[in-house]
Motif scaffolding. Structure first.
Motif, PDB file in Angstrom:
ATOM      1  N   LEU A 169       0.813  -1.215   0.000  1.00 45.45           N
ATOM      2  CA  LEU A 169       0.000   0.000   0.000  1.00 45.45           C
ATOM      3  C   LEU A 169       0.847   1.266   0.000  1.00 45.45           C
ATOM      4  N   ASP A 170       2.130   1.142  -0.259  1.00 48.03           N
ATOM      5  CA  ASP A 170       3.017   2.298  -0.234  1.00 48.03           C
ATOM      6  C   ASP A 170       3.037   2.974   1.122  1.00 48.03           C
ATOM      7  N   ARG A 171       3.076   2.160   2.148  1.00 51.34           N
ATOM      8  CA  ARG A 171       3.201   2.713   3.488  1.00 51.34           C
ATOM      9  C   ARG A 171       4.688   2.798   3.801  1.00 51.34           C
ATOM     10  N   SER A 172       5.060   3.834   4.541  1.00 50.13           N
ATOM     11  CA  SER A 172       6.485   4.005   4.790  1.00 50.13           C
ATOM     12  C   SER A 172       6.951   3.269   6.037  1.00 50.13           C
ATOM     13  N   GLY A 173       6.033   2.938   6.934  1.00 48.15           N
ATOM     14  CA  GLY A 173       6.433   2.300   8.182  1.00 48.15           C
ATOM     15  C   GLY A 173       7.020   3.270   9.186  1.00 48.15           C
TER      16      GLY A 173
ATOM     17  N   CYS B  15      -0.733   7.952  -5.664  1.00 45.61           N
ATOM     18  CA  CYS B  15       0.139   6.832  -6.045  1.00 45.61           C
ATOM     19  C   CYS B  15      -0.349   6.188  -7.337  1.00 45.61           C
TER      20      CYS B  15
ATOM     21  N   ASP C  77       1.758   6.268 -10.798  1.00 48.12           N
ATOM     22  CA  ASP C  77       2.242   5.023 -11.395  1.00 48.12           C
ATOM     23  C   ASP C  77       1.758   4.871 -12.827  1.00 48.12           C
TER      24      ASP C  77
ATOM     25  N   GLY D  78       5.600   7.688   2.306  1.00 44.30           N
ATOM     26  CA  GLY D  78       5.317   6.462   1.566  1.00 44.30           C
ATOM     27  C   GLY D  78       5.178   6.712   0.076  1.00 44.30           C
TER      28      GLY D  78
ATOM     29  N   MET E  57       8.690   7.442  -1.271  1.00 48.65           N
ATOM     30  CA  MET E  57       9.495   6.227  -1.220  1.00 48.65           C
ATOM     31  C   MET E  57       9.080   5.250  -2.324  1.00 48.65           C
ATOM     32  N   GLY E  58       7.780   5.085  -2.507  1.00 50.29           N
ATOM     33  CA  GLY E  58       7.273   4.165  -3.525  1.00 50.29           C
ATOM     34  C   GLY E  58       7.697   4.579  -4.920  1.00 50.29           C
ATOM     35  N   ARG E  59       7.573   5.874  -5.230  1.00 50.70           N
ATOM     36  CA  ARG E  59       7.973   6.372  -6.561  1.00 50.70           C
ATOM     37  C   ARG E  59       9.472   6.241  -6.729  1.00 50.70           C
TER      38      ARG E  59
ATOM     39  N   LYS F  65      10.393   2.851  -7.724  1.00 47.11           N
ATOM     40  CA  LYS F  65      10.003   2.498  -9.094  1.00 47.11           C
ATOM     41  C   LYS F  65      10.950   3.073 -10.136  1.00 47.11           C
TER      42      LYS F  65
END
Lengths: 194, 139
Positions: free
Chosen positions: A149-153, B63, B67, B94, B97-99, B102
Protein backbone atom coordinates in the motif's frame (compact mmCIF):
# COMPACT_ATOMS: atom_id res chain seq x y z
CA UNK A 1 -4.12 24.45 40.84
CA UNK A 2 -3.91 23.74 37.15
CA UNK A 3 -7.15 23.77 35.28
CA UNK A 4 -8.30 20.70 33.44
CA UNK A 5 -10.05 20.48 30.10
CA UNK A 6 -11.27 17.27 28.56
CA UNK A 7 -12.54 16.18 25.16
CA UNK A 8 -13.89 12.92 23.84
CA UNK A 9 -14.40 12.28 20.17
CA UNK A 10 -15.65 9.18 18.42
CA UNK A 11 -16.00 8.80 14.68
CA UNK A 12 -16.33 6.19 11.96
CA UNK A 13 -13.15 4.53 10.80
CA UNK A 14 -13.10 6.03 7.30
CA UNK A 15 -10.04 7.62 5.78
CA UNK A 16 -12.04 10.78 5.05
CA UNK A 17 -12.16 11.43 8.81
CA UNK A 18 -8.38 11.61 9.22
CA UNK A 19 -8.31 15.27 8.32
CA UNK A 20 -11.21 16.03 10.61
CA UNK A 21 -9.59 14.24 13.55
CA UNK A 22 -6.30 16.13 13.43
CA UNK A 23 -7.98 19.49 12.90
CA UNK A 24 -10.32 18.80 15.82
CA UNK A 25 -7.43 18.05 18.17
CA UNK A 26 -5.50 21.07 16.90
CA UNK A 27 -8.51 23.30 17.61
CA UNK A 28 -8.89 21.77 21.05
CA UNK A 29 -5.36 22.79 22.06
CA UNK A 30 -5.60 26.22 20.46
CA UNK A 31 -6.70 27.80 23.74
CA UNK A 32 -3.15 27.30 25.02
CA UNK A 33 -1.70 29.43 22.23
CA UNK A 34 0.67 26.75 20.99
CA UNK A 35 3.32 27.60 18.43
CA UNK A 36 2.80 26.64 14.81
CA UNK A 37 5.41 23.92 15.18
CA UNK A 38 3.64 22.40 18.16
CA UNK A 39 0.34 22.38 16.29
CA UNK A 40 2.03 20.75 13.29
CA UNK A 41 3.58 18.11 15.57
CA UNK A 42 0.28 17.29 17.22
CA UNK A 43 -1.52 17.14 13.89
CA UNK A 44 1.08 14.77 12.45
CA UNK A 45 1.04 12.50 15.48
CA UNK A 46 -2.76 12.36 15.61
CA UNK A 47 -2.92 11.72 11.88
CA UNK A 48 -0.48 8.82 12.20
CA UNK A 49 -2.37 7.21 15.06
CA UNK A 50 -5.78 7.61 13.41
CA UNK A 51 -4.48 6.33 10.07
CA UNK A 52 -3.02 3.29 11.84
CA UNK A 53 -6.36 2.57 13.50
CA UNK A 54 -8.23 2.85 10.20
CA UNK A 55 -5.97 0.91 7.88
CA UNK A 56 -4.33 -1.53 10.25
CA UNK A 57 -6.76 -1.86 13.16
CA UNK A 58 -9.84 -2.07 10.96
CA UNK A 59 -7.98 -2.97 7.76
CA UNK A 60 -9.76 -0.15 5.94
CA UNK A 61 -12.94 -2.20 5.74
CA UNK A 62 -15.51 0.25 7.05
CA UNK A 63 -18.91 -0.38 5.49
CA UNK A 64 -18.06 -3.82 4.23
CA UNK A 65 -19.89 -6.82 5.53
CA UNK A 66 -18.33 -9.25 7.96
CA UNK A 67 -19.86 -12.70 8.30
CA UNK A 68 -21.99 -12.75 11.42
CA UNK A 69 -20.92 -15.19 14.08
CA UNK A 70 -17.95 -16.30 12.02
CA UNK A 71 -14.96 -17.95 13.58
CA UNK A 72 -12.53 -15.73 15.42
CA UNK A 73 -9.98 -16.24 12.67
CA UNK A 74 -11.96 -14.66 9.85
CA UNK A 75 -9.85 -13.36 7.02
CA UNK A 76 -11.82 -10.55 5.52
CA UNK A 77 -15.19 -9.09 4.75
CA UNK A 78 -16.21 -11.82 2.38
CA UNK A 79 -14.68 -14.76 4.19
CA UNK A 80 -16.75 -17.87 3.81
CA UNK A 81 -18.47 -16.71 0.68
CA UNK A 82 -17.87 -18.76 -2.42
CA UNK A 83 -18.70 -18.30 -6.06
CA UNK A 84 -21.34 -20.99 -5.73
CA UNK A 85 -23.17 -19.02 -3.04
CA UNK A 86 -23.17 -15.88 -5.11
CA UNK A 87 -24.60 -17.72 -8.09
CA UNK A 88 -27.25 -19.26 -5.91
CA UNK A 89 -28.62 -16.20 -4.10
CA UNK A 90 -30.35 -14.38 -6.97
CA UNK A 91 -32.65 -17.37 -7.38
CA UNK A 92 -34.43 -16.39 -4.15
CA UNK A 93 -34.85 -12.85 -5.42
CA UNK A 94 -33.98 -11.58 -1.95
CA UNK A 95 -30.20 -11.30 -1.88
CA UNK A 96 -30.50 -7.89 -0.15
CA UNK A 97 -32.48 -9.25 2.77
CA UNK A 98 -30.32 -12.33 2.86
CA UNK A 99 -27.20 -10.23 3.13
CA UNK A 100 -28.64 -8.39 6.12
CA UNK A 101 -29.23 -11.63 7.93
CA UNK A 102 -25.88 -13.25 7.31
CA UNK A 103 -23.56 -10.29 7.29
CA UNK A 104 -22.74 -7.84 10.01
CA UNK A 105 -21.87 -4.51 8.48
CA UNK A 106 -18.54 -3.40 9.84
CA UNK A 107 -18.90 -0.06 11.60
CA UNK A 108 -15.69 0.35 13.55
CA UNK A 109 -15.12 3.55 15.47
CA UNK A 110 -11.97 5.42 16.35
CA UNK A 111 -11.99 7.18 19.69
CA UNK A 112 -9.88 10.16 20.68
CA UNK A 113 -9.69 11.20 24.29
CA UNK A 114 -7.79 14.41 25.05
CA UNK A 115 -7.06 15.90 28.42
CA UNK A 116 -5.38 19.24 28.93
CA UNK A 117 -3.79 19.68 32.33
CA UNK A 118 -2.25 23.09 32.47
CA UNK A 119 0.18 23.03 29.57
CA UNK A 120 0.30 19.25 29.44
CA UNK A 121 -1.64 17.50 26.70
CA UNK A 122 -2.64 13.84 27.02
CA UNK A 123 -4.06 12.13 23.96
CA UNK A 124 -5.40 8.62 23.89
CA UNK A 125 -6.42 7.19 20.54
CA UNK A 126 -8.08 3.81 20.63
CA UNK A 127 -9.79 1.39 18.31
CA UNK A 128 -11.55 -1.95 18.69
CA UNK A 129 -9.80 -3.46 15.70
CA UNK A 130 -7.65 -6.50 15.28
CA UNK A 131 -4.80 -5.36 17.48
CA UNK A 132 -1.05 -5.72 17.11
CA UNK A 133 0.70 -9.02 17.69
CA UNK A 134 4.17 -7.68 18.28
CA UNK A 135 4.10 -4.09 19.46
CA UNK A 136 7.88 -3.77 19.66
CA UNK A 137 8.29 -4.86 16.07
CA UNK A 138 5.47 -2.59 14.92
CA UNK A 139 7.22 0.39 16.49
CA UNK A 140 10.46 -0.19 14.59
CA UNK A 141 11.02 2.47 11.96
CA UNK A 142 10.37 1.26 8.43
CA UNK A 143 8.51 -1.83 9.60
CA UNK A 144 5.17 -2.19 7.86
CA UNK A 145 2.76 -5.06 7.42
CA UNK A 146 1.31 -3.48 4.31
CA UNK A 147 4.22 -2.66 1.97
CA UNK A 148 1.94 -3.10 -1.05
CA UNK A 149 0.00 0.00 0.00
CA UNK A 150 3.02 2.30 -0.23
CA UNK A 151 3.20 2.71 3.49
CA UNK A 152 6.48 4.01 4.79
CA UNK A 153 6.43 2.30 8.18
CA UNK A 154 7.32 5.56 9.88
CA UNK A 155 4.04 6.07 11.79
CA UNK A 156 5.16 5.17 15.29
CA UNK A 157 8.58 6.72 14.70
CA UNK A 158 6.92 10.04 13.90
CA UNK A 159 4.62 9.82 16.91
CA UNK A 160 7.64 9.17 19.09
CA UNK A 161 9.62 12.02 17.55
CA UNK A 162 6.86 14.62 17.62
CA UNK A 163 5.43 13.89 21.06
CA UNK A 164 7.17 13.73 24.43
CA UNK A 165 5.93 10.31 25.38
CA UNK A 166 4.35 7.39 23.55
CA UNK A 167 2.84 4.22 24.94
CA UNK A 168 1.14 1.54 22.90
CA UNK A 169 -1.14 -1.05 24.44
CA UNK A 170 -2.42 -3.77 22.21
CA UNK A 171 -3.23 -7.46 21.92
CA UNK A 172 -4.54 -9.45 18.97
CA UNK A 173 -8.31 -9.15 18.81
CA UNK A 174 -8.42 -6.62 21.64
CA UNK A 175 -7.89 -3.41 19.71
CA UNK A 176 -5.13 -0.88 20.16
CA UNK A 177 -4.68 2.02 22.51
CA UNK A 178 -2.09 4.67 21.75
CA UNK A 179 -1.28 7.09 24.53
CA UNK A 180 0.71 10.23 23.83
CA UNK A 181 1.81 13.09 26.00
CA UNK A 182 3.17 16.48 25.06
CA UNK A 183 4.09 19.51 27.10
CA UNK A 184 3.21 22.63 25.18
CA UNK A 185 5.02 25.91 25.29
CA UNK A 186 8.58 24.64 25.67
CA UNK A 187 9.30 22.16 22.97
CA UNK A 188 12.71 22.29 21.31
CA UNK A 189 12.81 22.28 17.55
CA UNK A 190 13.82 18.75 16.60
CA UNK A 191 15.86 17.91 13.58
CA UNK A 192 16.30 21.15 11.75
CA UNK A 193 19.04 23.71 11.86
CA UNK A 194 17.79 25.33 8.67
CA UNK B 1 27.06 8.98 -19.47
CA UNK B 2 26.02 11.55 -22.03
CA UNK B 3 22.45 10.36 -21.66
CA UNK B 4 22.52 10.81 -17.92
CA UNK B 5 23.90 14.30 -18.29
CA UNK B 6 21.19 15.11 -20.76
CA UNK B 7 18.46 14.07 -18.32
CA UNK B 8 20.11 15.92 -15.49
CA UNK B 9 19.99 18.97 -17.66
CA UNK B 10 16.26 18.45 -18.29
CA UNK B 11 15.55 18.37 -14.63
CA UNK B 12 17.60 21.47 -14.02
CA UNK B 13 15.76 23.31 -16.76
CA UNK B 14 12.46 22.28 -15.26
CA UNK B 15 13.45 23.46 -11.84
CA UNK B 16 14.59 26.75 -13.29
CA UNK B 17 11.27 27.11 -15.01
CA UNK B 18 9.41 26.39 -11.80
CA UNK B 19 11.22 29.04 -9.83
CA UNK B 20 10.44 31.53 -12.61
CA UNK B 21 6.82 30.46 -12.62
CA UNK B 22 6.57 31.21 -8.94
CA UNK B 23 7.66 34.75 -9.59
CA UNK B 24 5.12 34.98 -12.37
CA UNK B 25 7.67 35.48 -15.14
CA UNK B 26 7.02 32.42 -17.21
CA UNK B 27 3.92 31.10 -18.90
CA UNK B 28 3.99 27.40 -19.52
CA UNK B 29 1.98 25.95 -22.37
CA UNK B 30 0.18 22.89 -21.13
CA UNK B 31 1.43 19.77 -22.85
CA UNK B 32 -1.09 17.81 -24.90
CA UNK B 33 -3.34 15.07 -23.61
CA UNK B 34 -3.17 15.89 -19.92
CA UNK B 35 -6.28 15.16 -17.95
CA UNK B 36 -5.16 16.40 -14.56
CA UNK B 37 -3.36 19.60 -13.87
CA UNK B 38 -1.74 18.00 -10.83
CA UNK B 39 0.22 15.64 -13.06
CA UNK B 40 2.30 16.78 -16.00
CA UNK B 41 5.01 15.09 -17.96
CA UNK B 42 7.55 17.58 -19.22
CA UNK B 43 10.73 16.34 -20.93
CA UNK B 44 10.54 12.89 -19.34
CA UNK B 45 10.00 14.45 -15.92
CA UNK B 46 6.78 13.69 -14.11
CA UNK B 47 5.68 16.79 -12.24
CA UNK B 48 3.32 16.13 -9.36
CA UNK B 49 1.70 19.05 -7.67
CA UNK B 50 0.57 17.75 -4.31
CA UNK B 51 -2.68 18.80 -2.62
CA UNK B 52 -2.95 20.97 0.46
CA UNK B 53 -3.01 18.01 2.81
CA UNK B 54 -1.08 14.86 2.00
CA UNK B 55 -2.43 12.05 4.16
CA UNK B 56 -3.49 8.45 3.72
CA UNK B 57 -6.88 9.53 2.35
CA UNK B 58 -5.29 11.33 -0.61
CA UNK B 59 -2.25 9.07 -0.97
CA UNK B 60 -3.99 6.21 -2.73
CA UNK B 61 -5.16 8.38 -5.61
CA UNK B 62 -1.80 10.12 -5.98
CA UNK B 63 0.14 6.83 -6.05
CA UNK B 64 -2.24 5.28 -8.55
CA UNK B 65 -2.13 8.27 -10.90
CA UNK B 66 1.63 8.69 -10.60
CA UNK B 67 2.24 5.02 -11.39
CA UNK B 68 0.01 5.23 -14.44
CA UNK B 69 2.06 8.13 -15.76
CA UNK B 70 5.34 6.42 -14.93
CA UNK B 71 4.38 3.30 -16.86
CA UNK B 72 2.50 4.90 -19.74
CA UNK B 73 4.85 7.71 -20.60
CA UNK B 74 8.57 7.17 -20.39
CA UNK B 75 9.24 9.01 -17.17
CA UNK B 76 12.83 9.26 -16.01
CA UNK B 77 12.55 11.61 -13.08
CA UNK B 78 9.81 12.54 -10.67
CA UNK B 79 9.38 16.02 -9.24
CA UNK B 80 7.15 16.55 -6.22
CA UNK B 81 5.96 20.11 -5.83
CA UNK B 82 4.90 20.92 -2.29
CA UNK B 83 3.99 24.51 -3.00
CA UNK B 84 0.35 24.12 -1.92
CA UNK B 85 1.01 21.61 0.82
CA UNK B 86 0.54 22.63 4.42
CA UNK B 87 0.35 19.21 5.99
CA UNK B 88 2.06 15.92 5.38
CA UNK B 89 2.40 12.75 7.42
CA UNK B 90 4.11 9.40 6.90
CA UNK B 91 1.77 8.63 4.00
CA UNK B 92 3.57 11.37 2.08
CA UNK B 93 6.87 9.68 2.86
CA UNK B 94 5.32 6.46 1.57
CA UNK B 95 4.35 8.16 -1.70
CA UNK B 96 7.86 9.49 -2.26
CA UNK B 97 9.49 6.23 -1.22
CA UNK B 98 7.27 4.16 -3.53
CA UNK B 99 7.97 6.37 -6.56
CA UNK B 100 11.67 6.39 -5.73
CA UNK B 101 11.74 2.59 -5.73
CA UNK B 102 10.00 2.50 -9.09
CA UNK B 103 12.34 4.86 -10.94
CA UNK B 104 15.67 4.62 -9.12
CA UNK B 105 16.48 1.22 -10.62
CA UNK B 106 16.50 2.90 -14.05
CA UNK B 107 18.72 5.69 -12.84
CA UNK B 108 15.89 8.12 -12.20
CA UNK B 109 15.94 10.77 -9.52
CA UNK B 110 13.33 12.28 -7.26
CA UNK B 111 13.26 16.02 -6.69
CA UNK B 112 11.32 17.91 -4.09
CA UNK B 113 10.34 21.51 -4.60
CA UNK B 114 8.97 24.16 -2.28
CA UNK B 115 9.06 22.03 0.85
CA UNK B 116 8.28 24.11 3.92
CA UNK B 117 9.93 23.75 7.32
CA UNK B 118 7.63 21.04 8.61
CA UNK B 119 7.89 18.96 5.45
CA UNK B 120 11.69 19.25 5.46
CA UNK B 121 11.67 18.11 9.02
CA UNK B 122 9.60 15.06 8.19
CA UNK B 123 11.86 14.24 5.24
CA UNK B 124 14.87 14.55 7.50
CA UNK B 125 13.40 12.42 10.27
CA UNK B 126 12.55 9.66 7.84
CA UNK B 127 15.95 9.84 6.14
CA UNK B 128 14.35 10.69 2.80
CA UNK B 129 16.62 13.70 2.39
CA UNK B 130 19.48 11.24 1.77
CA UNK B 131 17.90 9.59 -1.26
CA UNK B 132 15.91 12.40 -2.84
CA UNK B 133 17.06 15.84 -3.82
CA UNK B 134 15.39 18.59 -1.86
CA UNK B 135 15.79 21.63 -4.09
CA UNK B 136 16.75 24.76 -2.23
CA UNK B 137 14.82 27.83 -3.22
CA UNK B 138 16.97 30.64 -4.48
CA UNK B 139 15.39 33.87 -3.44
Amino acid sequence: MERKNEMLLEFDAISRNEGFARVAVASFVSSLNPTLEEVADIKTAVSEAVTNAIIHGYENLYGYGWPKGGTSGHDGPFAGRTDGDEAGTPADGSDGAGANEDVLIHDGKVRIHCILEGSLLHIEISDQGKGIENVEQAMEPLFTTKPELDRSGMGFAFMEAFMDELQVESAPGKGTKVYMKKRLGQSPWIGGED
Amino acid sequence: MAGVLFFMDDARRLIQFLSMKKKGEAVWKRPRCESMEEFQVIDHCLMIRLPEEVDHHKAGFICEQADQYIFRESVDHVVFDFEDTRFMDSSGVGIIMGRYKKISCFGGKVYILHADKQIRRILKLSGMDKIVEVVEENK
